[in-house]
Design an enzyme around this catalytic site. Structure first.
Site, mmCIF file in Angstrom:
data_model
loop_
_atom_site.group_PDB
_atom_site.id
_atom_site.type_symbol
_atom_site.label_atom_id
_atom_site.label_comp_id
_atom_site.label_asym_id
_atom_site.label_seq_id
_atom_site.Cartn_x
_atom_site.Cartn_y
_atom_site.Cartn_z
ATOM 1 N N TYR A 22 0.826 -1.209 0.000
ATOM 2 C CA TYR A 22 0.000 0.000 0.000
ATOM 3 C C TYR A 22 0.864 1.265 0.000
ATOM 4 C CZ TYR A 22 -3.349 -3.520 1.499
ATOM 5 O OH TYR A 22 -4.113 -4.640 1.581
ATOM 6 N N TYR A 150 -13.724 -6.490 4.522
ATOM 7 C CA TYR A 150 -12.419 -6.643 3.862
ATOM 8 C C TYR A 150 -12.071 -8.125 3.813
ATOM 9 C CZ TYR A 150 -7.553 -6.540 2.646
ATOM 10 O OH TYR A 150 -6.362 -6.773 2.000
ATOM 11 N N ASP A 251 -15.286 -15.357 7.215
ATOM 12 C CA ASP A 251 -13.867 -15.042 7.075
ATOM 13 C C ASP A 251 -13.335 -14.708 8.465
ATOM 14 O OD1 ASP A 251 -11.412 -13.845 6.774
ATOM 15 O OD2 ASP A 251 -12.000 -12.557 5.103
ATOM 16 N N LYS A 280 -3.528 -15.752 9.131
ATOM 17 C CA LYS A 280 -2.853 -14.894 10.109
ATOM 18 C C LYS A 280 -2.321 -15.653 11.334
ATOM 19 C CE LYS A 280 -4.988 -10.462 8.936
ATOM 20 N NZ LYS A 280 -3.929 -9.569 8.513
#
Ligand code: PMP
Length: 432
Positions: A22, A150, A251, A280
């Protein structure tokens, strides 16, 4: 520790050749060189230390350089670092799959490994599409997602991220067109009125013939805004999905493995999804690994379909080092009173961040599990914030209007106090 000239040389090479996430390639802003890490501390090239409030993008739950984790990696390394998964298997993958099936709802019986959260989401979306194809309903191939959601940076995952507030509006025209409904507004500790589901009820009743699945982050919407909502929404949504024959994908890439105070956020609601994405903290942030779990009904339907197989197979699928690390991470987590730890962190984050609520720059302070969020008012300038945190000896990386902490679970009370004091202090100094 490096000398200042070594550090400068490293940064010059970084600037010349690396593209950070980003970020602009030519003007990435402040980049901080880390040479090692221990516990919750990042050791910088110039000898300074930072208390890590980010757990390395929410995954390093046991902190860094943990002896138990290190031993597990070394032991697996002695056997093999990697082996292809097509047609071969190995003990670490089998054991991990069993553990994941045991820890998640009973209906989830199959594990498909991949190498990042975004790919775990791609896999879930593809499974949903292939399921309906195999059922003779190929028209059911669109997804429903929530505003402020997201799910990752790959094309399929981007297509289900919030198209307005998300980071992917530039790709709008090339992404698959999905359906979006408003994110729930009901508070975490309240019931969710039926009216919160009016839009999705209307959508499913009119378009269920085109819809494969609803995908959402249970209870906490992470990178789309750090929003918390009522688990009751998930119960009502499950009933709707059943009524309209639409699959439900959770998710839990950010929420899985304790972050919200339950091992999985779905436990707040007692709801079983058809597909569950994990990543993660799955490996305690040690290795890149993700997983998509599904029901036997999905697995057998897809396998009995025209292709006779699920059409996906990443090179590093089920990587043995990553699987062994995940086993060690889960066993380490479960061997401790981790719920009490997350509760303590939650209380300390709440107390530590409370003074921010009185600042003119702040619109809201909220906490859930081991997550602490300061939401700023529109127009507060966050651009020069990294050096301010580094000066105060902490690592916090805000995004959008959010200054937040998701610390490693091993963070002790005095470090939480330093972290939260730095967050409040930095926010107080921001221009509005
Ligand atoms: N889903 C959620 C809920 C996430 O928080 C993230 C990462 N922030 C992803 C998917 C994508 O995971 P990864 O960055 O490992 O591809």
């Amino acid at each position: 520790m490096s000398t200042p000239s070594q550090w400068d040389a490293l940064l010059a090479d970084d600037r010349a050749h690396i593209w950070h996430p980003y970020a602009s390639a030519t003007d990435p802003g402040v980049i901080v060189p880390v040479t090692s890490a221990e516990g919750v501390r990042l050791n910088l090239a110039d000898g300074r230390q930072l208390i890590d409030g980010m757990a390395s993008w929410w995954c390093a739950i046991h902190g860094y350089n943990h002896p138990v984790m290190n031993r597990a990696v070394r032991a697996q390394l002695e056997d093999m670092a990697h082996v292809m998964f097509g047609g071969l298997t190995h003990p670490a993958a089998v054991k991990l799959a069993r553990i994941l099936c045991d820890l998640t709802p009973d209906s989830l019986t199959r594990v498909f490994f991949s190498d990042s959260g975004s790919v775990a989401v791609e896999v879930a979306l593809k499974m949903a599409v292939q399921y309906w194809q195999a059922r003779g309903e190929p028209g059911k191939r669109k997804m429903v997602a929530l505003r402020s959601g997201y799910h990752g940076d790959t094309f399929g995952a981007m297509s289900v991220c919030d198209p307005v507030t998300g980071m992917h509006h530039l790709f709008g025209d090339v992404l698959a067109k999905q359906f979006f409904v408003p994110a729930p507004e009901c508070d975490f500790d309240a019931d969710c009125p039926e009216s919160e589901l009016d839009d999705i009820t209307d959508l499913l009743s009119r378009h269920h013939g085109e819809i494969a699945a609803v995908i959402l982050e249970p209870v906490v919407q992470g990178a789309g805004g750090m929003r918390f909502y009522s688990p009751d929404y998930l119960r009502k949504l499950r009933a709707l999905c059943d009524a309209f024959e639409v699959l439900l994908i959770f998710d839990e890439i950010a929420t899985g493995f304790g972050r919200t105070g339950k091992l999985f956020a779905l436990e707040h609601a007692g709801v079983e999804p058809d597909l569950l994405c994990l990543g993660k903290s799955l490996t305690g942030g040690y290795m890149t690994l993700a997983a998509t779990l599904c029901t036997e009904r999905l697995a057998s339907t897809i396998s009995g379909g025209e292709a006779g197989a699920f059409m996906h197979g990443p090179t590093f699928m089920g990587n043995p080092l990553a699987c062994a690390t995940a086993i060690a991470s889960i066993e380490l987590l479960l061997s401790q009173p981790w719920q009490r730890t997350v509760e303590r962190l939650g209380t300390e984050l709440k107390e530590g961040l409370a003074p921010a609520a009185d600042l003119e720059q702040v619109s809201e302070v909220r906490t859930l599990g081991a997550i602490g969020v300061i939401e700023l008012k529109q127009g507060v300038d966050l651009r020069q914030v990294t050096p301010m945190f580094v000066e105060r000896g902490v690592w916090v990386r805000p995004f959008g209007k959010l200054v937040y902490a998701m610390p490693p679970f091993v963070m002790q009370s005095d470090d939480v106090a330093t972290l939260t004091a730095a967050m409040v202090d930095v926010v107080a100094k921001l221009e509005h």
